[in-house]
Design a protein around this motif. Sequence first.
Motif: not given
Lengths: 306, 141
Positions: A24-28, A36-45, A139-141
């Motif tokens: 999670i930290g790595g993706t963020k 340059d965006v905080p990202g979306v907390l996708v369903f995978s997380e 990865i896909y999500d």
Amino acid sequence: MLQKVFSVKNNGFIVSNAVALIIIGGTKYLFQRFYDVPGVLVFSEFVIIPMLMGIVSIWYWRNIVTTKRQLTLWALANTFIACVLSAVFLKEGIICLIIVSPLLFAFILIGQVVGKAMFNRNNQTLNTSVFVMLFGIFIYDSLSVHHYENMVADTITVNAPPAEVWKYVVAYKRIEKKSDYWLFRIGMSSPVQSTAEGYYLGAKRKCIFSNGYVFDEKIVTYDENKDLTFDITNQPRDPEIMGHIDILRGQFLLKDNGNGTTTLTGNSWYRLYVFPVWYYDIWAESVTRNVHLRVMEHIKELAEAK
Amino acid sequence: MFKFIIRYFGFLKFVPGLALVFDAFLVLWTLMTNPALLDHMDALEKKVLSWPNTTSTIHKYGGLQLNYGKKELGHIHGNGLLDMLLNRKLKAYVMGNDSKIKDHHSFKDSGWISFYIKDECDKQVALNLFNLAYQWHVNKG
């Protein structure tokens, strides 16, 4: 000493949470670094990673956990640890963690059951395939576009004419009454006051919440006694909201019923940044609905007191 | 509560993963209200898996599924609800012998039966049912 800390039981908790935090930290970090965006907390997380946590933990516990009772209790403990770590390292708010914890628990437990079945069979091809599949979905999500907006509408009848109601729609004095909604009662901030710099199109408006946070708004439709629509121009940097939901627009519609009463409709538009929608939108709708009702009940009380 | 959710929200089982989440909460509820039931489910699983050619899997709508070869013997939801598919003759036989064995909670007009496992005695009834289903599948070949 170290042997005690890194016992087989503790390793199940430590490694599964470490894996989750790293992913999670790595993706963020990667989203922040490259987009340059905080990202979306996708369903995978909230689905794949808790499942992975369950599988990783059961790999350590495969020879020591034998009963469903123990499995469930340890899934609960792992959920609690994951929430504490999310609060410390990911700066998640307490209310968010209360909301997310049932989902975490369910998928950690499912992961444990899946893991138990995998390791009982001890089929390396199957085990590798499961990990590759989970990784592929993640990865896909993560790279997919996620966009979800919704609107919630609520209506009440006020025993006062529209002109009387209108006075309190644009701005209203502080709400002193305690809320009955359980999330507000346990600490989620609720709206307490609204102020406006004037009764005209383009006027700035502020919606003040119980914890002092302020939503800055701008009136974009000003149709006296009928329609007040405002865009949210700035959201507070509340950890419960930031990166989870954007409130986009609010609206009050007044309909004269012709008998001295008014039908007051409150509409809110929001965008969600947390997925799966089938879970989080239930909460978003519930919170928005209770924000509406708290404000609209207050307006009703003020208008009818005159 | 379970019946209410199945009746009015049962259609949601087609949302991928949702039934599994629901079953996880049933297990949590059981842990809080009747933890011994989880031990009965473990004992049942262990006993059935000691029979030749049996396996356990996760049921597609949540719960523990016990199989003979590739055929499902029955599945137990997190609240101890055992669902089992028999033929009509066997269904009539078991329902005639024990009033606690009912038509399936969703598919009444079928060979499916439902039985709530709550205590040690119910565990024995459930084991007999699994045995009956097992013998039936073995004889069918």
